[in-house]
Design an enzyme around this catalytic site. Structure first.
Site, PDB file in Angstrom:
ATOM      1  N   ARG A 179       0.833  -1.203   0.000  1.00  0.00           N
ATOM      2  CA  ARG A 179       0.000   0.000   0.000  1.00  0.00           C
ATOM      3  C   ARG A 179       0.866   1.251   0.000  1.00  0.00           C
ATOM      4  O   ARG A 179       1.985   1.236   0.459  1.00  0.00           O
ATOM      5  CB  ARG A 179      -0.886   0.029   1.261  1.00  0.00           C
ATOM      6  CG  ARG A 179      -2.029  -0.938   1.259  1.00  0.00           C
ATOM      7  CD  ARG A 179      -2.790  -0.833   2.575  1.00  0.00           C
ATOM      8  NE  ARG A 179      -3.256   0.527   2.799  1.00  0.00           N
ATOM      9  CZ  ARG A 179      -2.928   1.275   3.847  1.00  0.00           C
ATOM     10  NH1 ARG A 179      -2.133   0.818   4.774  1.00  0.00           N
ATOM     11  NH2 ARG A 179      -3.401   2.493   3.967  1.00  0.00           N
ATOM     12  N   LYS A 236       1.610  -8.207  12.322  1.00  0.00           N
ATOM     13  CA  LYS A 236       1.099  -8.187  10.946  1.00  0.00           C
ATOM     14  C   LYS A 236       1.518  -9.460  10.212  1.00  0.00           C
ATOM     15  O   LYS A 236       2.694  -9.720   9.980  1.00  0.00           O
ATOM     16  CB  LYS A 236       1.611  -6.944  10.205  1.00  0.00           C
ATOM     17  CG  LYS A 236       1.127  -6.906   8.754  1.00  0.00           C
ATOM     18  CD  LYS A 236       1.229  -5.529   8.129  1.00  0.00           C
ATOM     19  CE  LYS A 236       0.905  -5.572   6.640  1.00  0.00           C
ATOM     20  NZ  LYS A 236       0.725  -4.285   6.014  1.00  0.00           N
ATOM     21  N   ARG A 267      -1.228   4.317  20.174  1.00  0.00           N
ATOM     22  CA  ARG A 267      -0.582   5.304  21.046  1.00  0.00           C
ATOM     23  C   ARG A 267      -0.238   4.623  22.359  1.00  0.00           C
ATOM     24  O   ARG A 267      -1.016   3.785  22.828  1.00  0.00           O
ATOM     25  CB  ARG A 267      -1.534   6.447  21.337  1.00  0.00           C
ATOM     26  CG  ARG A 267      -1.336   7.627  20.430  1.00  0.00           C
ATOM     27  CD  ARG A 267      -2.530   8.529  20.433  1.00  0.00           C
ATOM     28  NE  ARG A 267      -2.828   9.086  21.742  1.00  0.00           N
ATOM     29  CZ  ARG A 267      -4.032   9.531  22.092  1.00  0.00           C
ATOM     30  NH1 ARG A 267      -5.047   9.458  21.253  1.00  0.00           N
ATOM     31  NH2 ARG A 267      -4.248  10.053  23.266  1.00  0.00           N
TER      32      ARG A 267
END
Ligand code: BTN
Length: 268
Positions: free
Chosen positions: A66, A131, A266
């Site tokens: 991407r 991932k 975060r």
């Protein structure tokens, strides 16, 4: 030197024999090597090959990810393929197609027995928060409709140290499935689920798959940052997605609808 069973070319007839009711819906071209299965398929799609054509490669020399990033893969460690699917109507009917693809991949991995399967907006496949794969959907208009080249890359094994291809901690199917099924079994499961999900999507759009995406959403209600072009754009609480596949973020200014970018967590 004996070759690893994972590096043996996909056999289209063996694959078709594993497809059950989806048998005959795919035309499979298995390549030892190509620059990018998506580039090869896009080129052929423009010549008018049939919907349901699949290019699967053992090795890509210029795999694309991407947002212009590269995608590293190797025969032993990955499953990389692209699927051509044609749709009637205009581009607006294809909102959320890459997320719908994520639902199909999640169904397939769960169906193979993997635990910890998650989806991260917009189209990362997670296993226990690392991932394990990515999806790249490319669209072009053609007379009477649209063509979509749906590229999917999955890690079967972890990339060697120092070669992590992702912005995030990598994960691999071999960590979630022991023993790892043969690549034909995994690919067949993916194709069966893709056929089902793409049929649903063609009839009803992403809205009919949105709730299922949410079930797999890995970062629901987590504090996140959205990056666009390397710049931290927005911070907020990740509320999931709407019926078009847009990300909903609760920020200081209210609930914002985000259409593109990369998410990171975060620190709490
Ligand atoms: C991402 O950036 O996360 C998406 C990666 C998509 C990679 C796949 S591998 C098969 C297909 N061919 C490519 O060149 N890219 C996609």
């Amino acid at each position: 030197m004996t070759s690893s069973p994972r590096s043996q070319l996909i056999d289209p007839s063996l694959l078709d024999s594993l497809l059950g009711t989806a048998s005959g819906r795919f035309v499979v071209d298995a390549l030892a090597e190509c620059p990018s299965t998506s580039s090869v398929l896009l080129e052929r799609a423009r010549q008018g090959i049939r919907s349901g054509t699949l290019v699967v490669a053992d090795r890509q020399t210029a795999g694309r990810g991407r947002r212009g990033r590269s995608w590293q893969s190797s025969a032993e460690a990955s499953l990389t393929f692209s699927l051509l699917w044609r749709f009637s109507g205009g581009v607006s009917r294809l909102a959320g197609l890459s997320l719908a693809t994520g639902v199909a991949v999640a169904r397939a991995l769960v169906g193979c027995g993997a635990g910890g399967v998650g989806l991260k907006w917009p189209n990362d496949i997670l296993l226990d928060e690392g991932k394990a794969g990515g999806i790249l959907v490319e669209l072009e208009s053609e007379p009477g409709g649209m063509l979509a080249v749906i590229g999917i890359g999955l890690n079967l094994d972890l990339p060697p140290p120092g070669e992590e291809p992702f912005l995030y901690r990598p994960a691999a199917l071999a960590q979630a499935l022991s023993p790892l099924p043969d690549r034909h079994q995994i690919l067949a499961r993916l194709l069966v689920e893709l056929a089902g999900v793409l049929d649903l999507f063609a009839d009803g759009g992403f809205s009919v798959l949105r709730d299922e995406w949410q079930v797999h959403h890995a970062w629901q209600d987590r504090a996140v940052r959205l990056f666009d072009g390397g710049r931290a754009e927005r911070e907020g609480i990740c509320l999931g997605i709407d019926a078009d596949g847009a990300l909903l973020l609760r920020t200081a200014s209210g609930i914002e609808r985000c259409l593109a970018g990369d998410l990171t967590l975060r620190a709490a």
